[in-house]
Design a protein around this motif. Sequence first.
Motif, PDB file in Angstrom:
ATOM      1  N   LEU A   8       0.875  -1.164   0.000  1.00  0.00           N
ATOM      2  CA  LEU A   8       0.000   0.000   0.000  1.00  0.00           C
ATOM      3  C   LEU A   8       0.915   1.217   0.000  1.00  0.00           C
ATOM      4  O   LEU A   8       1.822   1.307   0.840  1.00  0.00           O
ATOM      5  N   LEU A   9       0.697   2.136  -0.947  1.00  0.00           N
ATOM      6  CA  LEU A   9       1.593   3.283  -1.022  1.00  0.00           C
ATOM      7  C   LEU A   9       0.889   4.516  -1.553  1.00  0.00           C
ATOM      8  O   LEU A   9      -0.065   4.414  -2.329  1.00  0.00           O
ATOM      9  N   PRO A  10       1.375   5.686  -1.136  1.00  0.00           N
ATOM     10  CA  PRO A  10       0.870   6.933  -1.694  1.00  0.00           C
ATOM     11  C   PRO A  10       1.653   7.254  -2.973  1.00  0.00           C
ATOM     12  O   PRO A  10       2.871   7.091  -3.014  1.00  0.00           O
ATOM     13  N   LEU A  11       0.945   7.673  -3.993  1.00  0.00           N
ATOM     14  CA  LEU A  11       1.576   7.971  -5.279  1.00  0.00           C
ATOM     15  C   LEU A  11       1.153   9.347  -5.748  1.00  0.00           C
ATOM     16  O   LEU A  11      -0.055   9.603  -5.884  1.00  0.00           O
ATOM     17  N   PRO A  12       2.100  10.245  -6.028  1.00  0.00           N
ATOM     18  CA  PRO A  12       1.718  11.521  -6.622  1.00  0.00           C
ATOM     19  C   PRO A  12       0.993  11.271  -7.949  1.00  0.00           C
ATOM     20  O   PRO A  12       1.467  10.487  -8.781  1.00  0.00           O
ATOM     21  N   THR A  65      -2.546   9.919  -4.675  1.00  0.00           N
ATOM     22  CA  THR A  65      -3.578   8.896  -4.674  1.00  0.00           C
ATOM     23  C   THR A  65      -2.995   7.649  -4.001  1.00  0.00           C
ATOM     24  O   THR A  65      -1.845   7.655  -3.580  1.00  0.00           O
ATOM     25  N   VAL A  66      -3.785   6.610  -3.915  1.00  0.00           N
ATOM     26  CA  VAL A  66      -3.356   5.373  -3.248  1.00  0.00           C
ATOM     27  C   VAL A  66      -3.191   4.263  -4.274  1.00  0.00           C
ATOM     28  O   VAL A  66      -4.023   4.110  -5.179  1.00  0.00           O
ATOM     29  N   VAL A  67      -2.115   3.506  -4.117  1.00  0.00           N
ATOM     30  CA  VAL A  67      -1.903   2.289  -4.904  1.00  0.00           C
ATOM     31  C   VAL A  67      -1.941   1.110  -3.939  1.00  0.00           C
ATOM     32  O   VAL A  67      -1.304   1.133  -2.886  1.00  0.00           O
ATOM     33  N   PHE A  68      -2.729   0.115  -4.303  1.00  0.00           N
ATOM     34  CA  PHE A  68      -2.798  -1.154  -3.578  1.00  0.00           C
ATOM     35  C   PHE A  68      -2.321  -2.208  -4.554  1.00  0.00           C
ATOM     36  O   PHE A  68      -2.819  -2.294  -5.678  1.00  0.00           O
ATOM     37  N   SER A  69      -1.330  -2.982  -4.167  1.00  0.00           N
ATOM     38  CA  SER A  69      -0.830  -4.001  -5.086  1.00  0.00           C
ATOM     39  C   SER A  69      -0.527  -5.287  -4.328  1.00  0.00           C
ATOM     40  O   SER A  69      -0.346  -5.278  -3.115  1.00  0.00           O
TER      41      SER A  69
END
Length: 119
Positions: A8-12, A65-69
């Motif tokens: 889970l990470l924040p991505l510009p 935004t959020v990335v879930f991988s």
Amino acid sequence: MAYIDGFLLPLPTSNIDEYRRQAQAAGQIWIEHGALAFQECIADDMTPQGSLTFPELIKTQAGETVVFSYIVFESREHRDQVNAKVMADPRLKNLCDPDNMPFDCKRMAYGGFNSLVSL
């Protein structure tokens, strides 16, 4: 049952295209070395009622935004074998310049999970 590495990470938002390019290339490397599945997901509906949202959890900032991988493996042992091969692959090293990543690695959350229910 499967073993899953989750992220889970924040991505510009300005870096979505660059992240997609890197993730696509990295995913191919994981699959070539034996991962069963490689999935990258970008936030869409982050307004659930009555629960903590992912943006709240990882404290996204304006313009992020959020990335879930997640990556799926046969077992933890299989994960360890695949990840050792991936980490030794020079293509991954060329993709992941720690000084030029499209997101802040220090704000990424990671964990390995045993499947509890799989339908």
